[in-house]
Design a protein around this motif. Structure first.
Motif, PDB file in Angstrom:
ATOM      1  N   PHE A   1      30.656  45.771  48.948  1.00  0.00           N
ATOM      2  CA  PHE A   1      31.761  46.626  48.855  1.00  0.00           C
ATOM      3  C   PHE A   1      31.404  47.991  48.745  1.00  0.00           C
ATOM      4  CE2 PHE A   1      33.477  42.666  46.471  1.00  0.00           C
ATOM      5  CZ  PHE A   1      33.650  42.048  47.413  1.00  0.00           C
ATOM      6  N   GLN A   2      30.363  48.273  49.397  1.00  0.00           N
ATOM      7  CA  GLN A   2      29.558  49.833  48.834  1.00  0.00           C
ATOM      8  C   GLN A   2      30.437  50.803  49.247  1.00  0.00           C
ATOM      9  OE1 GLN A   2      26.237  49.734  51.093  1.00  0.00           O
ATOM     10  NE2 GLN A   2      26.886  49.209  53.013  1.00  0.00           N
ATOM     11  N   THR A   3      31.346  50.694  50.069  1.00  0.00           N
ATOM     12  CA  THR A   3      32.366  51.906  50.525  1.00  0.00           C
ATOM     13  C   THR A   3      33.465  52.077  49.534  1.00  0.00           C
ATOM     14  OG1 THR A   3      33.619  50.452  51.690  1.00  0.00           O
ATOM     15  CG2 THR A   3      31.619  51.158  52.943  1.00  0.00           C
ATOM     16  N   ALA A   4      33.667  51.454  48.616  1.00  0.00           N
ATOM     17  CA  ALA A   4      34.971  51.651  47.816  1.00  0.00           C
ATOM     18  C   ALA A   4      34.728  52.934  47.057  1.00  0.00           C
ATOM     19  CB  ALA A   4      34.834  50.404  46.855  1.00  0.00           C
ATOM     20  N   THR A   5      35.514  53.763  46.859  1.00  0.00           N
ATOM     21  CA  THR A   5      35.376  54.871  46.100  1.00  0.00           C
ATOM     22  C   THR A   5      36.157  55.266  44.765  1.00  0.00           C
ATOM     23  OG1 THR A   5      37.094  56.154  47.410  1.00  0.00           O
ATOM     24  CG2 THR A   5      34.839  56.157  48.380  1.00  0.00           C
ATOM     25  N   ARG A   6      37.019  54.046  44.677  1.00  0.00           N
ATOM     26  CA  ARG A   6      37.749  54.184  43.387  1.00  0.00           C
ATOM     27  C   ARG A   6      37.037  53.899  42.302  1.00  0.00           C
ATOM     28  NH1 ARG A   6      42.256  50.799  43.564  1.00  0.00           N
ATOM     29  NH2 ARG A   6      43.319  51.998  42.327  1.00  0.00           N
ATOM     30  N   ALA A   7      37.397  54.535  40.914  1.00  0.00           N
ATOM     31  CA  ALA A   7      36.781  53.852  39.761  1.00  0.00           C
ATOM     32  C   ALA A   7      37.183  52.510  39.362  1.00  0.00           C
ATOM     33  CB  ALA A   7      37.081  54.724  38.706  1.00  0.00           C
ATOM     34  N   TYR A   8      36.436  51.523  39.131  1.00  0.00           N
ATOM     35  CA  TYR A   8      36.613  50.154  38.704  1.00  0.00           C
ATOM     36  C   TYR A   8      37.392  50.133  37.356  1.00  0.00           C
ATOM     37  CZ  TYR A   8      36.029  45.401  37.519  1.00  0.00           C
ATOM     38  OH  TYR A   8      35.975  44.218  37.150  1.00  0.00           O
ATOM     39  N   ARG A   9      38.563  49.334  37.421  1.00  0.00           N
ATOM     40  CA  ARG A   9      39.231  49.136  36.300  1.00  0.00           C
ATOM     41  C   ARG A   9      39.061  47.682  35.883  1.00  0.00           C
ATOM     42  NH1 ARG A   9      44.026  48.442  37.849  1.00  0.00           N
ATOM     43  NH2 ARG A   9      43.885  48.574  39.902  1.00  0.00           N
ATOM     44  N   PRO A  10      38.899  47.461  34.664  1.00  0.00           N
ATOM     45  CA  PRO A  10      38.579  46.295  34.054  1.00  0.00           C
ATOM     46  C   PRO A  10      39.706  44.972  34.417  1.00  0.00           C
ATOM     47  CG  PRO A  10      38.068  47.475  32.453  1.00  0.00           C
ATOM     48  CD  PRO A  10      38.734  48.423  33.647  1.00  0.00           C
ATOM     49  N   LEU A  11      39.467  44.091  35.027  1.00  0.00           N
ATOM     50  CA  LEU A  11      40.382  42.937  35.650  1.00  0.00           C
ATOM     51  C   LEU A  11      41.177  42.301  34.410  1.00  0.00           C
ATOM     52  CD1 LEU A  11      41.561  41.231  37.895  1.00  0.00           C
ATOM     53  CD2 LEU A  11      39.760  39.635  37.366  1.00  0.00           C
ATOM     54  N   GLU A  12      42.284  42.430  34.129  1.00  0.00           N
ATOM     55  CA  GLU A  12      43.304  41.996  33.302  1.00  0.00           C
ATOM     56  C   GLU A  12      43.343  40.433  33.514  1.00  0.00           C
ATOM     57  OE1 GLU A  12      47.811  42.104  31.438  1.00  0.00           O
ATOM     58  OE2 GLU A  12      47.079  43.876  32.890  1.00  0.00           O
ATOM     59  N   LYS A  13      43.032  39.754  32.199  1.00  0.00           N
ATOM     60  CA  LYS A  13      43.134  38.369  32.285  1.00  0.00           C
ATOM     61  C   LYS A  13      44.501  37.933  32.186  1.00  0.00           C
ATOM     62  CE  LYS A  13      41.997  34.142  30.176  1.00  0.00           C
ATOM     63  NZ  LYS A  13      41.577  33.263  31.278  1.00  0.00           N
ATOM     64  N   ILE A  14      45.252  37.092  32.995  1.00  0.00           N
ATOM     65  CA  ILE A  14      46.621  36.373  33.103  1.00  0.00           C
ATOM     66  C   ILE A  14      46.398  35.187  31.553  1.00  0.00           C
ATOM     67  CG2 ILE A  14      48.501  35.335  33.781  1.00  0.00           C
ATOM     68  CD1 ILE A  14      48.064  38.256  34.571  1.00  0.00           C
ATOM     69  N   PRO A  15      46.949  35.356  30.582  1.00  0.00           N
ATOM     70  CA  PRO A  15      46.717  34.416  29.756  1.00  0.00           C
ATOM     71  C   PRO A  15      47.270  32.829  29.617  1.00  0.00           C
ATOM     72  CG  PRO A  15      48.387  35.812  28.775  1.00  0.00           C
ATOM     73  CD  PRO A  15      47.981  36.257  30.013  1.00  0.00           C
ATOM     74  N   TYR A  16      47.933  32.839  30.917  1.00  0.00           N
ATOM     75  CA  TYR A  16      48.602  31.357  31.151  1.00  0.00           C
ATOM     76  C   TYR A  16      48.035  30.971  32.677  1.00  0.00           C
ATOM     77  CZ  TYR A  16      51.787  32.185  27.444  1.00  0.00           C
ATOM     78  OH  TYR A  16      52.309  32.533  26.209  1.00  0.00           O
ATOM     79  N   ASP A  17      47.851  29.809  32.847  1.00  0.00           N
ATOM     80  CA  ASP A  17      47.990  29.150  34.128  1.00  0.00           C
ATOM     81  C   ASP A  17      49.302  28.491  34.465  1.00  0.00           C
ATOM     82  OD1 ASP A  17      45.129  29.861  34.522  1.00  0.00           O
ATOM     83  OD2 ASP A  17      44.478  27.407  33.716  1.00  0.00           O
ATOM     84  N   PHE A  18      49.827  28.915  35.779  1.00  0.00           N
ATOM     85  CA  PHE A  18      50.981  28.516  36.206  1.00  0.00           C
ATOM     86  C   PHE A  18      51.092  27.427  37.083  1.00  0.00           C
ATOM     87  CE2 PHE A  18      51.389  33.518  36.061  1.00  0.00           C
ATOM     88  CZ  PHE A  18      51.913  33.405  34.585  1.00  0.00           C
ATOM     89  N   TYR A  19      51.946  26.669  37.097  1.00  0.00           N
ATOM     90  CA  TYR A  19      52.004  25.487  37.864  1.00  0.00           C
ATOM     91  C   TYR A  19      53.356  25.137  38.257  1.00  0.00           C
ATOM     92  CZ  TYR A  19      47.464  24.129  35.482  1.00  0.00           C
ATOM     93  OH  TYR A  19      46.146  24.311  35.086  1.00  0.00           O
TER      94      TYR A  19
ATOM     95  N   ARG B   1      52.217  40.062  34.707  1.00  0.00           N
ATOM     96  CA  ARG B   1      51.536  41.121  34.137  1.00  0.00           C
ATOM     97  C   ARG B   1      52.180  42.499  33.831  1.00  0.00           C
ATOM     98  NH1 ARG B   1      48.879  45.789  34.713  1.00  0.00           N
ATOM     99  NH2 ARG B   1      49.752  46.080  37.010  1.00  0.00           N
ATOM    100  N   ARG B   2      53.386  42.777  34.901  1.00  0.00           N
ATOM    101  CA  ARG B   2      54.196  43.940  34.843  1.00  0.00           C
ATOM    102  C   ARG B   2      55.282  43.540  33.691  1.00  0.00           C
ATOM    103  NH1 ARG B   2      57.535  44.366  38.516  1.00  0.00           N
ATOM    104  NH2 ARG B   2      57.071  42.434  40.012  1.00  0.00           N
ATOM    105  N   MET B   3      55.867  42.530  33.621  1.00  0.00           N
ATOM    106  CA  MET B   3      57.025  42.224  32.842  1.00  0.00           C
ATOM    107  C   MET B   3      56.529  42.229  31.461  1.00  0.00           C
ATOM    108  SD  MET B   3      59.774  41.950  34.429  1.00  0.00           S
ATOM    109  CE  MET B   3      59.074  43.274  35.395  1.00  0.00           C
TER     110      MET B   3
END
Length: 288
Positions: free
Chosen positions: A172-190, A215-217
């Protein structure tokens, strides 16, 4: 050797930690020249420049190379993220999904078992289709969530700690945006459901839109319980309604491990056509 294809993108899963790439997203869609499904993995979605960030149900022009290590027929690798060209978006057309369904309908499998039958015994390389839409019954289908914790496991966090270095340094060497830590979703949905044969299944939902809704809600309301209710409402009250024809996009987890474990990569839910009213007899029609 790569080829440039026009693909109607249908699937985008929530990012997951990756030992090789820091984090990755599984994407898939319909190749327009022949109507075949293609799985594009890994895709650097969060790190890609805006020019490569497609929407679901958008046509993209993308250079692809057949995956050499993954024997599944749909599996391809992204050759060059900077060469992606975004094309037209295909809408729901007043909830009928008419154009979308012209591409999806020929690929629908008759049952979940038909998808599972495409997965060979371990060690066998003769794979059939492993990412396909399957229509389900809306009656009795039920959403559930399992709490899995707020924090990444140490192993997952170790992968994410090097995500920016790996992403910007190689694939992914072409990406120029600053990396934002990936937010964990605390539930698995089924989702527990029956296909049209009456067979019952419970599969995990990996669709990015569902995870992003939670995440948004949660951010908006400050409550995971409220966020869960919003997700349940979306799935059970808006998607799984009797007026919708509901089709799940199912795919298997991996070609080496958990081969027969399917997951829900997305939802398709056009409105069912309203039945035409019965013709009324005319005033002078004979009843004989």
């Amino acid at each position: 050797m790569h080829t440039t294809e026009r693909v109607l993108m249908v699937v985008k899963t929530y990012p997951t930690p990756s030992a090789d790439h820091g984090e990755t997203v599984c994407t898939a869609g319909i190749r327009l020249r022949d109507g075949a499904w293609v799985r594009i993995y890994p895709f650097p979605f969060r790190l890609a420049d805006l020019e490569a960030k497609f929407k679901k149900w958008q046509v993209i022009e993308v250079p692809l190379t057949k995956a050499t290590k993954d024997p599944r027929p749909e599996s391809y690798k992204l050759h060059d993220v900077t060469s992606i060209k975004l094309g037209e978006e295909i809408g729901t057309e007043n909830t009928t999904w008419s154009t979308r369904m012209k591409h999806i309908e020929p690929t629908i499998m008759p049952s979940v078992e038909a998808v599972l039958n495409g997965i060979p015994p371990k060690g066998d390389q003769n794979w059939g289709p492993t990412i396909r839409p399957v229509e389900i019954q809306t009656t009795g289908a039920q959403f559930s969530a399992e709490y899995v914790g707020e924090a990444w496991t140490p192993k997952e966090q170790a992968k994410l700690d090097k995500a920016e270095q790996l992403a910007l340094g190689s694939l992914f060497q072409t990406a120029t945006r600053a990396y934002r830590p990936l937010e964990k979703i605390p539930y698995d949905f089924y989702l527990t459901f029956q296909d049209l044969t009456g067979a019952s299944y419970t599969y995990r939902i990996l669709d990015w839109e569902i995870a992003e809704l939670f995440r948004r809600m949660r951010a908006q309301h400050g409550s995971p319980q409220v966020a869960l209710e919003k997700v349940r409402h979306k799935i059970e009250d808006q998607i799984l309604t009797a007026g919708n024809r509901v089709i799940l996009i199912l795919g298997n987890v991996h070609f080496q491990y958990k081969q027969r474990q399917l997951v829900i990569d997305g939802f398709i839910y056009p409105k069912r056509p309203k039945p035409r009213p019965a013709a009324q007899p005319g005033l002078f029609d004979s009843e004989d």
